[in-house]
Write a protein that holds these residues in place. Structure first.
Motif, PDB file in Angstrom:
ATOM      1  N   LEU A 193       7.095   1.670   8.431  1.00 26.95           N
ATOM      2  CA  LEU A 193       7.528   1.836   7.031  1.00 26.95           C
ATOM      3  C   LEU A 193       8.814   1.063   6.763  1.00 26.95           C
ATOM      4  O   LEU A 193       8.930   0.362   5.761  1.00 26.95           O
ATOM      5  N   VAL A 194       9.764   1.207   7.693  1.00 29.52           N
ATOM      6  CA  VAL A 194      11.052   0.522   7.517  1.00 29.52           C
ATOM      7  C   VAL A 194      10.835  -0.993   7.506  1.00 29.52           C
ATOM      8  O   VAL A 194      11.391  -1.712   6.673  1.00 29.52           O
ATOM      9  N   ARG A 195       9.955  -1.463   8.419  1.00 27.69           N
ATOM     10  CA  ARG A 195       9.690  -2.906   8.477  1.00 27.69           C
ATOM     11  C   ARG A 195       9.058  -3.371   7.158  1.00 27.69           C
ATOM     12  O   ARG A 195       9.445  -4.390   6.596  1.00 27.69           O
ATOM     13  N   ALA A 196       8.105  -2.552   6.658  1.00 28.27           N
ATOM     14  CA  ALA A 196       7.440  -2.900   5.388  1.00 28.27           C
ATOM     15  C   ALA A 196       8.464  -2.973   4.256  1.00 28.27           C
ATOM     16  O   ALA A 196       8.430  -3.875   3.426  1.00 28.27           O
TER      17      ALA A 196
ATOM     18  N   TYR B  32       2.745  -7.303   0.405  1.00 27.21           N
ATOM     19  CA  TYR B  32       2.642  -6.540   1.649  1.00 27.21           C
ATOM     20  C   TYR B  32       2.268  -5.075   1.388  1.00 27.21           C
ATOM     21  O   TYR B  32       2.836  -4.430   0.517  1.00 27.21           O
ATOM     22  N   ARG B  33       1.288  -4.590   2.132  1.00 21.56           N
ATOM     23  CA  ARG B  33       0.889  -3.177   2.012  1.00 21.56           C
ATOM     24  C   ARG B  33       0.798  -2.569   3.403  1.00 21.56           C
ATOM     25  O   ARG B  33       0.468  -3.273   4.370  1.00 21.56           O
ATOM     26  N   ILE B  34       1.043  -1.254   3.478  1.00 20.78           N
ATOM     27  CA  ILE B  34       0.894  -0.544   4.760  1.00 20.78           C
ATOM     28  C   ILE B  34      -0.507   0.052   4.780  1.00 20.78           C
ATOM     29  O   ILE B  34      -0.976   0.537   3.742  1.00 20.78           O
ATOM     30  N   SER B  35      -1.184   0.006   5.945  1.00 18.80           N
ATOM     31  CA  SER B  35      -2.465   0.733   5.997  1.00 18.80           C
ATOM     32  C   SER B  35      -2.176   2.141   6.491  1.00 18.80           C
ATOM     33  O   SER B  35      -1.794   2.319   7.647  1.00 18.80           O
TER      34      SER B  35
ATOM     35  N   ALA C 146       3.715   6.632   2.991  1.00 20.19           N
ATOM     36  CA  ALA C 146       3.181   5.262   3.033  1.00 20.19           C
ATOM     37  C   ALA C 146       2.408   4.964   1.750  1.00 20.19           C
ATOM     38  O   ALA C 146       2.536   3.876   1.179  1.00 20.19           O
ATOM     39  N   GLN C 147       1.644   5.971   1.264  1.00 19.77           N
ATOM     40  CA  GLN C 147       0.876   5.746   0.039  1.00 19.77           C
ATOM     41  C   GLN C 147       1.803   5.550  -1.156  1.00 19.77           C
ATOM     42  O   GLN C 147       1.601   4.672  -1.990  1.00 19.77           O
ATOM     43  N   GLU C 148       2.864   6.399  -1.203  1.00 21.93           N
ATOM     44  CA  GLU C 148       3.848   6.270  -2.285  1.00 21.93           C
ATOM     45  C   GLU C 148       4.490   4.891  -2.233  1.00 21.93           C
ATOM     46  O   GLU C 148       4.728   4.268  -3.260  1.00 21.93           O
ATOM     47  N   PHE C 149       4.780   4.451  -1.006  1.00 20.67           N
ATOM     48  CA  PHE C 149       5.398   3.138  -0.833  1.00 20.67           C
ATOM     49  C   PHE C 149       4.473   2.048  -1.372  1.00 20.67           C
ATOM     50  O   PHE C 149       4.901   1.157  -2.105  1.00 20.67           O
ATOM     51  N   ASN C 150       3.163   2.148  -1.029  1.00 20.86           N
ATOM     52  CA  ASN C 150       2.210   1.151  -1.507  1.00 20.86           C
ATOM     53  C   ASN C 150       2.133   1.148  -3.030  1.00 20.86           C
ATOM     54  O   ASN C 150       2.117   0.094  -3.653  1.00 20.86           O
ATOM     55  N   ASP C 151       2.106   2.372  -3.627  1.00 13.09           N
ATOM     56  CA  ASP C 151       2.040   2.457  -5.101  1.00 13.09           C
ATOM     57  C   ASP C 151       3.270   1.824  -5.725  1.00 13.09           C
ATOM     58  O   ASP C 151       3.189   1.097  -6.715  1.00 13.09           O
TER      59      ASP C 151
ATOM     60  N   GLN D 133       5.196  -5.235  -7.866  1.00 17.59           N
ATOM     61  CA  GLN D 133       4.499  -6.514  -7.917  1.00 17.59           C
ATOM     62  C   GLN D 133       4.070  -6.830  -9.347  1.00 17.59           C
ATOM     63  O   GLN D 133       4.295  -7.942  -9.830  1.00 17.59           O
ATOM     64  N   SER D 134       3.501  -5.796 -10.051  1.00 17.74           N
ATOM     65  CA  SER D 134       3.066  -6.077 -11.432  1.00 17.74           C
ATOM     66  C   SER D 134       4.271  -6.379 -12.317  1.00 17.74           C
ATOM     67  O   SER D 134       4.222  -7.287 -13.146  1.00 17.74           O
ATOM     68  N   THR D 135       5.364  -5.604 -12.116  1.00 15.03           N
ATOM     69  CA  THR D 135       6.561  -5.855 -12.935  1.00 15.03           C
ATOM     70  C   THR D 135       7.088  -7.263 -12.682  1.00 15.03           C
ATOM     71  O   THR D 135       7.459  -7.977 -13.617  1.00 15.03           O
ATOM     72  N   GLU D 136       7.072  -7.646 -11.390  1.00 13.44           N
ATOM     73  CA  GLU D 136       7.581  -8.963 -11.038  1.00 13.44           C
ATOM     74  C   GLU D 136       6.699 -10.059 -11.629  1.00 13.44           C
ATOM     75  O   GLU D 136       7.187 -11.055 -12.149  1.00 13.44           O
ATOM     76  N   GLU D 137       5.376  -9.821 -11.581  1.00 16.16           N
ATOM     77  CA  GLU D 137       4.450 -10.803 -12.147  1.00 16.16           C
ATOM     78  C   GLU D 137       4.687 -10.956 -13.645  1.00 16.16           C
ATOM     79  O   GLU D 137       4.739 -12.066 -14.174  1.00 16.16           O
ATOM     80  N   LEU D 138       4.825  -9.775 -14.320  1.00 19.25           N
ATOM     81  CA  LEU D 138       5.078  -9.794 -15.773  1.00 19.25           C
ATOM     82  C   LEU D 138       6.358 -10.553 -16.078  1.00 19.25           C
ATOM     83  O   LEU D 138       6.412 -11.356 -17.002  1.00 19.25           O
TER      84      LEU D 138
END
Ligand code: ADP
Length: 480
Positions: free
Chosen positions: A205-208, A219-222, A233-238, A244-249
Motif C-alpha cells: 500500500l505504501v509503495r502504491a 497504478y492500482r493495487i490488486s 486497498a479498495q478505498e485507495f483504488n477508488d 485520475q479522472s480529476t487529473e484527466e479533466l
C-alpha cells in the motif's frame, strides 16, 4: 529492523513489535506451564506423605506407650509386631534421645544420642514432620512422642526416601517442557507468517501511494483477502480512480482552454501583422481590420470571464444565497437581450408567473437565464421564436426556455453540458460561442440545488427545463 523515517525519527516495525509482544507472552505462558503443575504436584506429595507418616508414627508411639518405661529389648519386641517395611529408617529413643532401636543396624547408633531436630521437637511433646524435594527425590522425616501416664518416655522417628514419585514428577516436567517448546515455536512461526503477510500488504500500500504520488495515476493495487487492509486497498483504488479522472479533466480543461484562446490570439496577430506590413493600406480596410481585432479581443474577454467563472465554481466557494424572485431576473435578462433578438428578427414570448421564489445566488440565476436565452437566440433561425415560461407547482419552480432554431441532434444531447463541447464548431464560432456557456449553466444550477435537462422539441428547436426547489414561506419576499 528499526528504520528511520523522513524526519529522522526511529520507526518501529509492526512485525518486530508484534514479535516482541508475542515472544514475551509465550515466554510467560511457557514459564507458568512449566512451574505451576510441578509445584502443585510436589505440594500434593508433601501433604500425602505428611498425613501417612504422622499417622504411622502416632500408631507406633501408642503401641509403645503401653510400656511403662522403654528399653532396648521391650522396644524391639513391640517393633517386631509393627509393619515398618515402608520406611527406610525407624528409630526409637528414650526420653533423653538415646537410641534404643534403629532399623539401620550398621550405623552403630544404638546407645548413642540421636539429636535430630525432629526427635528433639517430639521429646518436647509435639509431633514433627519435615519433607524436602531436591528435584530427584523426596526425603521425609516424622517424629512422635511416646507418652505413658502423662509423661514423655521416648520418641518414634521415621525416615523415608522416595525416588519413584520424584521420577514421576520429573517425567511430567520433561513432557510439559517438550510440549511447551513445540507450542511456543509453532506460535512464534505463526506470528512470523501472519505479521510478514500483514506488513507485506501494508508495504504494498505504501509503495502504491508513493507511485501515485509521483503522478502515475494508472497504478492500482490488486486487493487480497476480505479484511480491513483489503478495504483500505479498495478505498485507495477508488481514491486513485477519482484522482485520475480529476487529473484527466484538469489536463483536458487546460489544453482545451489554451487551444480556444489561441484562435482569437492568432487572428489578432494576423490582423495586426497585416496592418503593420502593408505600407499603403486604405483607410476603409484598416478600419475593418481594427474592428475585427476588437471583435476578437471581445471574444477573448468573454472567454476568459467564462473560464474564471468555471474556475471559481471548481474551487467550490459558496456563493451568497438569498431569496430570488426569478420573474424579475428573467424580465431584466429579456430586456438585455432585446437588441440581439431584434437584430435577428426573433420574437421572445414570455409567460412568467408571479411568486416563483427560490433560495439562490442572484448572479447565478441571471447567468442561467442569460446563457439559455442567448443560446436560444444564437442557434435560432432568422424570424424564429423564443418561449420563456416560469411556473411554480408542488414546491418546485420550473423555468423553460424553448426555441424554434436548428435543434440539437439526439446523440449530442448527453454531451452539451461538457466543457468546450460544441455541436457544430463552425456555427458556434460564427456566433461567438466557446462551448462553455452550458457547462456554466449546469454548474450554477447544481450549486443552487436545482436540476437541468435538455430535450428536442416535437417540431423544431430545443427545450431546456430548469427546476429549483421553491423557497419556504417563512420570510415574505420584499416587493419594494
Ligand atoms: P457556446 O458558447 O458554443 O454556445 P454552450 O455551452 O452554450 O457553448 O453550448 C454548447 C453547444 O450546444 C453549442 O455550441 C451548440 O452547438 C449547442 N447548443 C446550445 N444551445 C443550443 C440551442 N438552443 N439550440 C441548438 N444548439 C444549441
Amino acid at each position: 529492523m528499526l528504520k528511520k523515517d523522513q524526519n529522522g525519527k526511529i520507526r518501529y516495525s509492526v512485525q518486530l513489535t508484534f514479535f516482541i509482544i508475542y515472544f514475551l507472552f509465550i515466554a510467560l505462558m511457557t514459564g507458568l506451564l512449566n512451574t505451576y503443575p510441578t509445584i502443585s504436584s510436589r505440594d500434593a506429595v508433601f501433604s500425602t506423605k505428611q498425613s501417612m507418616m504422622l499417622s504411622q508414627a502416632t500408631v507406633m508411639a501408642s503401641s509403645l506407650s503401653a510400656l511403662e518405661s522403654l528399653s532396648g529389648e521391650n522396644v524391639t519386641q513391640v517393633m517386631e509386631l509393627v509393619d515398618i517395611n515402608s520406611f527406610d529408617r525407624v528409630i526409637v529413643t528414650d526420653a533423653n534421645a538415646m537410641t534404643l532401636y534403629d532399623t539401620t543396624q550398621t550405623s552403630g547408633s544404638l546407645g548413642r544420642y540421636a539429636l535430630f531436630s525432629e526427635i528433639v521437637g517430639a521429646l518436647r511433646g509435639q509431633v514433627q514432620f519435615f519433607c524436602s524435594y531436591d528435584g530427584s527425590s523426596f526425603r521425609s522425616r516424622a517424629a512422635s512422642p511416646v507418652v505413658s501416664a502423662g509423661e514423655i518416655i521416648g520418641c518414634v522417628y521415621l525416615y523415608e526416601y522416595d525416588g519413584i514419585q520424584a521420577a514421576y514428577i520429573m517425567d511430567i516436567q520433561a513432557r510439559l517442557r517438550s510440549i511447551s517448546i513445540i507450542a511456543a515455536l509453532l506460535a512464534l512461526l505463526a506470528v512470523y507468517v501472519f505479521t510478514k503477510a500483514l506488513t507485506g500488504r501494508i508495504t504494498d500500500l505504501v509503495r502504491a501511494m508513493r507511485i501515485v504520488r509521483e503522478g502515475n495515476y494508472d497504478y492500482r493495487i490488486s486487493p487480497r483477502g476480505r479484511d480491513e487492509v483489503t478495504e483500505l486497498a479498495q478505498e485507495f483504488n477508488d481514491m486513485t480512480q477519482r484522482l485520475q479522472s480529476t487529473e484527466e479533466l484538469r489536463r483536458r480543461f487546460v489544453s482545451d482552454a489554451s487551444h480556444e484562446l489561441r484562435t482569437p490570439l492568432a487572428s489578432i496577430r494576423l490582423l495586426s501583422d497585416s496592418i503593420a506590413q502593408s505600407e499603403n493600406m486604405d483607410e476603409g480596410t484598416m478600419r475593418e481590420f481594427v474592428g475585427d481585432i476588437g471583435t476578437e479581443a471581445e471574444r477573448l474577454q468573454r472567454m476568459t470571464e467564462k473560464l474564471m467563472r468555471l474556475t471559481r465554481m471548481d474551487s467550490s466557494v459558496q456563493t451568497q444565497r438569498e431569496r430570488v424572485d426569478i420573474k424579475r431576473v428573467a424580465e431584466k435578462t429579456v430586456h438585455m437581450l432585446t437588441p440581439l433578438a431584434q437584430a435577428r428578427n426573433i420574437t421572445i414570448f414570455s409567460e412568467l408567473d408571479e411568486g416563483c421564489i427560490v433560495t439562490a445566488s442572484q448572479d447565478d440565476v441571471h447567468q442561467i437565464i442569460f446563457n439559455l436565452a442567448e443560446n436560444a437566440l444564437k442557434y435560432n433561425s432568422f424570424g424564429g421564436n423564443v418561449f420563456l415560461r416560469l411556473h411554480a407547482a408542488e414546491g418546485t419552480v420550473k423555468l423553460t426556455v424553448e426555441d424554434t432554431g436548428i435543434g440539437i441532434p439526439e446523440e449530442d444531447l448527453p454531451h452539451i453540458f461538457s466543457r468546450f463541447y460544441r455541436v457544430d464548431k463552425a456555427r458556434s464560432s460564427d456566433v461567438g460561442g466557446s462551448g462553455l456557456g452550458l457547462a456554466i449553466v449546469k454548474g450554477a444550477v447544481e450549486q443552487n440545488g436545482g436540476t437541468i435537462a435538455a430535450q428536442r422539441r416535437e417540431t423544431v428547436g430545443t427545450r431546456f427545463v430548469v427546476s429549483f426547489p421553491a423557497a419556504g414561506e417563512e420570510a415574505e419576499y420584499d416587493e419594494a
